[in-house]
Design a protein around this motif. Sequence first.
Motif, PDB file in Angstrom:
ATOM      1  N   ILE A  27      20.847 -92.019  33.977  1.00 50.99           N
ATOM      2  CA  ILE A  27      19.996 -93.017  34.217  1.00 50.99           C
ATOM      3  C   ILE A  27      20.153 -93.968  35.251  1.00 50.99           C
ATOM      4  CG2 ILE A  27      18.129 -94.803  33.205  1.00 50.99           C
ATOM      5  CD1 ILE A  27      18.117 -92.820  30.705  1.00 50.99           C
ATOM      6  N   ALA A  28      21.417 -94.619  34.898  1.00 46.72           N
ATOM      7  CA  ALA A  28      21.862 -95.750  35.692  1.00 46.72           C
ATOM      8  C   ALA A  28      22.148 -95.483  37.167  1.00 46.72           C
ATOM      9  CB  ALA A  28      23.070 -96.286  35.160  1.00 46.72           C
ATOM     10  N   ARG A  29      22.377 -94.031  37.538  1.00 51.13           N
ATOM     11  CA  ARG A  29      22.694 -93.854  38.740  1.00 51.13           C
ATOM     12  C   ARG A  29      21.593 -92.860  39.474  1.00 51.13           C
ATOM     13  NH1 ARG A  29      28.491 -90.449  37.757  1.00 51.13           N
ATOM     14  NH2 ARG A  29      29.638 -92.579  37.329  1.00 51.13           N
ATOM     15  N   SER A  30      20.230 -93.008  38.668  1.00 50.29           N
ATOM     16  CA  SER A  30      19.382 -92.267  39.247  1.00 50.29           C
ATOM     17  C   SER A  30      18.380 -93.231  40.148  1.00 50.29           C
ATOM     18  CB  SER A  30      18.332 -91.795  37.959  1.00 50.29           C
ATOM     19  OG  SER A  30      17.846 -92.639  37.343  1.00 50.29           O
ATOM     20  N   GLY A  31      18.638 -94.369  40.043  1.00 49.47           N
ATOM     21  CA  GLY A  31      17.729 -95.508  40.769  1.00 49.47           C
ATOM     22  C   GLY A  31      16.736 -95.967  39.970  1.00 49.47           C
ATOM     23  N   ALA A  32      16.766 -95.808  38.486  1.00 47.31           N
ATOM     24  CA  ALA A  32      15.829 -96.093  37.755  1.00 47.31           C
ATOM     25  C   ALA A  32      15.957 -97.688  37.206  1.00 47.31           C
ATOM     26  CB  ALA A  32      15.797 -95.672  36.378  1.00 47.31           C
ATOM     27  N   LEU A  33      16.986 -98.300  37.352  1.00 47.00           N
ATOM     28  CA  LEU A  33      17.394 -99.677  37.032  1.00 47.00           C
ATOM     29  C   LEU A  33      16.567-100.538  37.727  1.00 47.00           C
ATOM     30  CD1 LEU A  33      21.167 -99.685  36.141  1.00 47.00           C
ATOM     31  CD2 LEU A  33      19.218 -99.221  34.828  1.00 47.00           C
ATOM     32  N   VAL A  34      16.415-100.522  39.300  1.00 42.54           N
ATOM     33  CA  VAL A  34      15.713-101.576  40.014  1.00 42.54           C
ATOM     34  C   VAL A  34      14.224-101.511  39.507  1.00 42.54           C
ATOM     35  CG1 VAL A  34      14.825-102.168  42.324  1.00 42.54           C
ATOM     36  CG2 VAL A  34      17.339-101.644  41.894  1.00 42.54           C
ATOM     37  N   GLN A  56      27.569-102.895  34.469  1.00 39.99           N
ATOM     38  CA  GLN A  56      27.838-103.391  36.181  1.00 39.99           C
ATOM     39  C   GLN A  56      26.718-102.852  36.967  1.00 39.99           C
ATOM     40  OE1 GLN A  56      30.212-105.457  36.222  1.00 39.99           O
ATOM     41  NE2 GLN A  56      30.781-104.829  34.156  1.00 39.99           N
ATOM     42  N   GLU A  57      25.966-101.798  36.761  1.00 39.09           N
ATOM     43  CA  GLU A  57      24.997-101.440  37.427  1.00 39.09           C
ATOM     44  C   GLU A  57      23.879-102.223  37.192  1.00 39.09           C
ATOM     45  OE1 GLU A  57      24.652 -98.785  39.532  1.00 39.09           O
ATOM     46  OE2 GLU A  57      26.282 -97.353  39.232  1.00 39.09           O
ATOM     47  N   LEU A  58      23.784-102.751  35.939  1.00 37.66           N
ATOM     48  CA  LEU A  58      22.569-103.681  35.680  1.00 37.66           C
ATOM     49  C   LEU A  58      22.922-105.063  36.320  1.00 37.66           C
ATOM     50  CD1 LEU A  58      21.761-103.062  31.788  1.00 37.66           C
ATOM     51  CD2 LEU A  58      20.185-102.836  33.515  1.00 37.66           C
ATOM     52  N   VAL A  59      23.838-105.236  36.309  1.00 35.33           N
ATOM     53  CA  VAL A  59      23.928-106.675  37.199  1.00 35.33           C
ATOM     54  C   VAL A  59      23.894-106.503  38.516  1.00 35.33           C
ATOM     55  CG1 VAL A  59      26.031-108.390  37.793  1.00 35.33           C
ATOM     56  CG2 VAL A  59      25.898-107.624  35.361  1.00 35.33           C
ATOM     57  N   SER A  60      24.146-105.418  39.260  1.00 34.97           N
ATOM     58  CA  SER A  60      24.123-105.239  40.570  1.00 34.97           C
ATOM     59  C   SER A  60      22.589-104.909  40.918  1.00 34.97           C
ATOM     60  CB  SER A  60      24.850-103.872  40.953  1.00 34.97           C
ATOM     61  OG  SER A  60      26.269-103.940  40.806  1.00 34.97           O
ATOM     62  N   ALA A  61      21.853-104.523  39.916  1.00 31.94           N
ATOM     63  CA  ALA A  61      20.524-104.089  40.248  1.00 31.94           C
ATOM     64  C   ALA A  61      19.588-105.365  40.093  1.00 31.94           C
ATOM     65  CB  ALA A  61      20.001-103.085  39.195  1.00 31.94           C
ATOM     66  N   GLY A  62      20.141-106.694  39.590  1.00 32.92           N
ATOM     67  CA  GLY A  62      19.395-107.978  39.592  1.00 32.92           C
ATOM     68  C   GLY A  62      18.922-108.255  38.195  1.00 32.92           C
ATOM     69  N   ALA A  63      19.435-107.499  37.298  1.00 34.14           N
ATOM     70  CA  ALA A  63      18.691-107.673  36.014  1.00 34.14           C
ATOM     71  C   ALA A  63      19.200-108.997  35.178  1.00 34.14           C
ATOM     72  CB  ALA A  63      19.200-106.699  35.208  1.00 34.14           C
TER      73      ALA A  63
END
Length: 576
Positions: A165-172, A204-211
């Motif tokens: 899910i993190a790598r799918s582009g869902a976080l943004v 780390q993905e969440l931080v990068s996505a601006g969460a």
Amino acid sequence: MGGCCSSCCGGHSQDRLYAPLLAESEREAVSVLLRYLENRGEEDFFSSGPLRALTTLVYSSNVDLQRSAALAFAEITEKDVQAVNEETLSPILLLLQSSDFEVQRAASAALGNLAVNNDNKILIVEMGGLEPLIRQMQSVNVEVQCNAVGCITNLATHEDNKVKIARSGALVPLTKLAKSKDMRVQRNATGALLNMTHSDENRQELVSAGAVPVLVSLLQSRDSDVQYYCTTALSNIAVDSANRHILAETEPKLVSCLVTLMDSAAPKVQCQAALALRNLASDDKCQLEIVQAGGLPALLRLLQSNVPQLVLSSVACIRNISIHPDNESPIIEAGFLKPLVALLKNSGPPSVNGTTNSNNALGSNATEEEIQCHAISTLRNLAASSERNKKAIVDAGTVDKCISLVPNLSTSVQSEMTACIAVLALSDELKQYLLSVKIIDVLIPLTNSPNTEVQGNSGAALGNLSSKVGDYSTFVNAWSSPAGGISGYLIRFLTSNDLIFEHIAVWTLLQFVEGGDKTLIELIQKNSSIMEATQTLATRELPSDPPADGDLIDLEDTEAESEIIALSSRVLKMLE
């Protein structure tokens, strides 16, 4: 949902309406589905004709039939959730491709219902369910958004799906929907973000996505569920040192917001706010900031709660805060000592493997043990740098509690208690008092504990008590008992082949000899095992080869051995 489904698929009027438009296969599928809905208790939808009939409607070019199929899937899966196969999921995933909002909404609801089952969570992702769900999260239709995010939330509870899910582009899009004006969407989105915070990579993905800034801003939400999800997510994010640095640099209001939330009307929010502060307080700057932000009164209130999880979150936080020397006096002055001591209680005798009595409920017993570890560790921290604080801790009843409880507690709590006693024993003002309450009668047996930390802490406490104490009669009286007495402890440590234990024992011997008590010195001289062990240490040969460059461990060991040799030689010389 049930009403919509029956109005689309049931009754003669509907059959006449569709009749001129339906193909023979579609008409037959509608008939099969109607019979199922009227007698649904007689057959399994997922393994018989009704599923094939519904699939026929899915592949129809008639959007009304597609809507009916989607609604039927949503209704059936809401009432009957079980592990399904590709035959069930394929038509639902096809419906997600529809451009019709009603079809999208019902299909994502059906998929979300099925995503409650763990096997289905894996299969949905494996069959490519993430891509259409991500598209639907970006829909202009709020109902579609809500159901799509809800499905992602369910999928994200399975560990195997989190990275995908993190790598799918869902976080943004999830982060954007967390700011939705619709509270249902906001809850689902923040819940999904929380589910993504349980691994280093995903954080780390969440931080990068601006969460992070979104989660912080939503701490002030009026909805307790959103507050809970955001507080817990931030607590998990703060586990990582690099993330704590980012939070400290970019979110100056975070600590004060969390302090405020410890007074929330929702206990789950209070608990997570304290835990988030605990994680942030892994860094010394934040340890000070929490106190400066007025966090101590709220933590004290939680510490005195009747809810174990609130007590645990508070005491874990105050333990970290107490690490900073500048916080010792403020914590004591805020009135924490007696409540901390009150948390020390007997939870039953330790078992062979060091856990507490299994007759109690595992969860509550484990929680109580953890609470006690944090409480006594906090008291140890508060005693670290001030004679005044050490005395206040003793006056609060800490030593009395330790003496009465420590023999019957788990080894984890024993380790913390003996470490605390070792710190208190450094005080020249308290040594005679500690000896007068016969604390060595408790410590001596623990030097033979199966747990090496308990052994080491107990030995260190005895060593600290032996330094410049003046009156050594207590040690003389305990020379042979309890549990082999002082002599047995010294022999075990001197012959342990453990550098730390050897150092503790030979240093204690030196304190005894330098103390000048003739009776004690005579007892040492007459004990051949102690004398021989000391002689062996004094004549130990150091390794002939120097430590390799950069080998810090070998260098430290060599230095420790050199000191043990020197101390042993000094003891023997003074005993001549």
